[in-house]
Motif scaffolding. Structure first.
Motif, PDB file in Angstrom:
ATOM      1  N   ALA A  11       6.086  17.841  -0.731  1.00  0.00           N
ATOM      2  CA  ALA A  11       7.335  18.154  -1.427  1.00  0.00           C
ATOM      3  C   ALA A  11       7.061  18.924  -2.711  1.00  0.00           C
ATOM      4  N   TRP A  12       8.123  19.509  -3.218  1.00  0.00           N
ATOM      5  CA  TRP A  12       8.123  20.114  -4.545  1.00  0.00           C
ATOM      6  C   TRP A  12       9.165  19.383  -5.399  1.00  0.00           C
ATOM      7  N   TYR A  13       8.753  19.044  -6.590  1.00  0.00           N
ATOM      8  CA  TYR A  13       9.635  18.496  -7.603  1.00  0.00           C
ATOM      9  C   TYR A  13       9.684  19.480  -8.772  1.00  0.00           C
ATOM     10  N   ARG A  14      10.672  19.282  -9.626  1.00  0.00           N
ATOM     11  CA  ARG A  14      10.692  20.063 -10.861  1.00  0.00           C
ATOM     12  C   ARG A  14      11.186  19.211 -12.014  1.00  0.00           C
ATOM     13  N   GLN A  15      10.745  19.622 -13.184  1.00  0.00           N
ATOM     14  CA  GLN A  15      11.133  18.906 -14.395  1.00  0.00           C
ATOM     15  C   GLN A  15      11.439  19.918 -15.484  1.00  0.00           C
ATOM     16  N   ALA A  16      12.708  19.949 -15.857  1.00  0.00           N
ATOM     17  CA  ALA A  16      13.141  20.800 -16.953  1.00  0.00           C
ATOM     18  C   ALA A  16      12.987  20.042 -18.264  1.00  0.00           C
ATOM     19  N   PRO A  17      12.881  20.758 -19.389  1.00  0.00           N
ATOM     20  CA  PRO A  17      12.706  20.088 -20.683  1.00  0.00           C
ATOM     21  C   PRO A  17      13.798  19.063 -20.944  1.00  0.00           C
ATOM     22  N   GLY A  18      13.390  17.858 -21.296  1.00  0.00           N
ATOM     23  CA  GLY A  18      14.346  16.814 -21.606  1.00  0.00           C
ATOM     24  C   GLY A  18      14.942  16.111 -20.405  1.00  0.00           C
TER      25      GLY A  18
ATOM     26  N   VAL B 142      12.714  15.748 -10.673  1.00  0.00           N
ATOM     27  CA  VAL B 142      13.612  15.569  -9.526  1.00  0.00           C
ATOM     28  C   VAL B 142      13.082  16.310  -8.306  1.00  0.00           C
ATOM     29  N   LEU B 143      13.450  15.794  -7.152  1.00  0.00           N
ATOM     30  CA  LEU B 143      13.038  16.404  -5.895  1.00  0.00           C
ATOM     31  C   LEU B 143      13.786  17.715  -5.669  1.00  0.00           C
ATOM     32  N   VAL B 144      13.035  18.746  -5.336  1.00  0.00           N
ATOM     33  CA  VAL B 144      13.627  20.040  -4.995  1.00  0.00           C
ATOM     34  C   VAL B 144      13.705  20.202  -3.477  1.00  0.00           C
ATOM     35  N   ALA B 145      12.582  19.958  -2.814  1.00  0.00           N
ATOM     36  CA  ALA B 145      12.521  20.104  -1.359  1.00  0.00           C
ATOM     37  C   ALA B 145      11.342  19.311  -0.826  1.00  0.00           C
TER      38      ALA B 145
ATOM     39  N   ALA C 211      17.396  19.647  -2.171  1.00  0.00           N
ATOM     40  CA  ALA C 211      18.410  19.278  -3.149  1.00  0.00           C
ATOM     41  C   ALA C 211      19.602  20.208  -2.973  1.00  0.00           C
ATOM     42  N   ASP C 212      20.788  19.677  -3.216  1.00  0.00           N
ATOM     43  CA  ASP C 212      21.996  20.491  -3.043  1.00  0.00           C
ATOM     44  C   ASP C 212      21.949  21.750  -3.899  1.00  0.00           C
ATOM     45  N   SER C 213      21.326  21.663  -5.050  1.00  0.00           N
ATOM     46  CA  SER C 213      21.320  22.790  -5.986  1.00  0.00           C
ATOM     47  C   SER C 213      20.501  23.984  -5.500  1.00  0.00           C
ATOM     48  N   VAL C 214      19.650  23.779  -4.501  1.00  0.00           N
ATOM     49  CA  VAL C 214      18.792  24.875  -4.035  1.00  0.00           C
ATOM     50  C   VAL C 214      19.037  25.242  -2.572  1.00  0.00           C
ATOM     51  N   LYS C 215      19.908  24.510  -1.898  1.00  0.00           N
ATOM     52  CA  LYS C 215      20.174  24.814  -0.485  1.00  0.00           C
ATOM     53  C   LYS C 215      20.647  26.243  -0.322  1.00  0.00           C
ATOM     54  N   GLY C 216      20.072  26.920   0.659  1.00  0.00           N
ATOM     55  CA  GLY C 216      20.444  28.297   0.929  1.00  0.00           C
ATOM     56  C   GLY C 216      19.687  29.313   0.093  1.00  0.00           C
ATOM     57  N   ARG C 217      18.954  28.850  -0.917  1.00  0.00           N
ATOM     58  CA  ARG C 217      18.191  29.762  -1.780  1.00  0.00           C
ATOM     59  C   ARG C 217      16.688  29.527  -1.671  1.00  0.00           C
ATOM     60  N   PHE C 218      16.288  28.279  -1.498  1.00  0.00           N
ATOM     61  CA  PHE C 218      14.868  27.929  -1.440  1.00  0.00           C
ATOM     62  C   PHE C 218      14.488  27.547  -0.012  1.00  0.00           C
ATOM     63  N   THR C 219      13.252  27.844   0.363  1.00  0.00           N
ATOM     64  CA  THR C 219      12.733  27.464   1.668  1.00  0.00           C
ATOM     65  C   THR C 219      11.346  26.868   1.508  1.00  0.00           C
TER      66      THR C 219
ATOM     67  N   GLU D  58      19.027  28.131 -14.523  1.00  0.00           N
ATOM     68  CA  GLU D  58      18.924  26.667 -14.423  1.00  0.00           C
ATOM     69  C   GLU D  58      17.808  26.211 -13.500  1.00  0.00           C
ATOM     70  N   ASP D  59      17.148  27.142 -12.829  1.00  0.00           N
ATOM     71  CA  ASP D  59      15.960  26.798 -12.038  1.00  0.00           C
ATOM     72  C   ASP D  59      14.701  26.733 -12.908  1.00  0.00           C
ATOM     73  N   THR D  60      14.830  27.100 -14.160  1.00  0.00           N
ATOM     74  CA  THR D  60      13.686  27.066 -15.068  1.00  0.00           C
ATOM     75  C   THR D  60      13.182  25.638 -15.233  1.00  0.00           C
ATOM     76  N   ALA D  61      11.901  25.459 -14.961  1.00  0.00           N
ATOM     77  CA  ALA D  61      11.302  24.123 -15.009  1.00  0.00           C
ATOM     78  C   ALA D  61       9.815  24.244 -14.711  1.00  0.00           C
ATOM     79  N   VAL D  62       9.121  23.133 -14.920  1.00  0.00           N
ATOM     80  CA  VAL D  62       7.759  23.008 -14.393  1.00  0.00           C
ATOM     81  C   VAL D  62       7.880  22.424 -12.992  1.00  0.00           C
ATOM     82  N   TYR D  63       7.264  23.081 -12.032  1.00  0.00           N
ATOM     83  CA  TYR D  63       7.331  22.665 -10.638  1.00  0.00           C
ATOM     84  C   TYR D  63       6.030  21.967 -10.252  1.00  0.00           C
TER      85      TYR D  63
END
Length: 121
Positions: A34-41, A45-48, A59-67, A87-92
């Protein structure tokens, strides 16, 4: 190093990036990835996630954009990110884990070192 991530960087909104994570063979063949991401503060959270058989959840926020995909020959898990938003800015982080039931992912304590993705507006 059991998991090593590559591919972060700076991209403009609407652009694309591809992340890769190479795992040790024993970890890769036995676990979902899996890939997770963590934005500052924020919390991590799980991405895929993707099972050993190739079934993916997003995650609902990336469906249709990430594979997410697995490269079994390279023991790697990839994340193709298109139509990126600020809003995708984060450490992955890549992770190895389990999928105890359909649509769920449980992370084990195998983490990559994190790679920064910055999306400018």
């Amino acid at each position: 190093v059991q998991l090593q991530a590559f591919g972060g960087g700076l991209v403009q909104a609407g652009g694309s990036l591809r992340l890769s994570c190479v795992a040790s063979r024993s970890i890769f063949v036995m676990n979902a990835m899996a890939w997770y991401r963590q934005a500052p503060g924020n919390q991590r959270v799980l991405v895929a996630g993707i099972t050993t058989g190739g079934s993916a959840i997003y995650a609902d926020s990336v469906k249709g954009r990430f594979t997410i995909s697995r490269d079994n020959a390279k023991s790697a898990v990839n994340l193709q990110m298109n139509s990126l938003k600020p809003e995708d800015t984060a450490v992955y982080y890549c992770n190895a884990g389990r999928t105890p039931s359909i649509g769920t992912y449980y992370p084990l304590n195998y983490w990559g070192q994190g790679t920064l993705v910055t999306v400018s507006s």
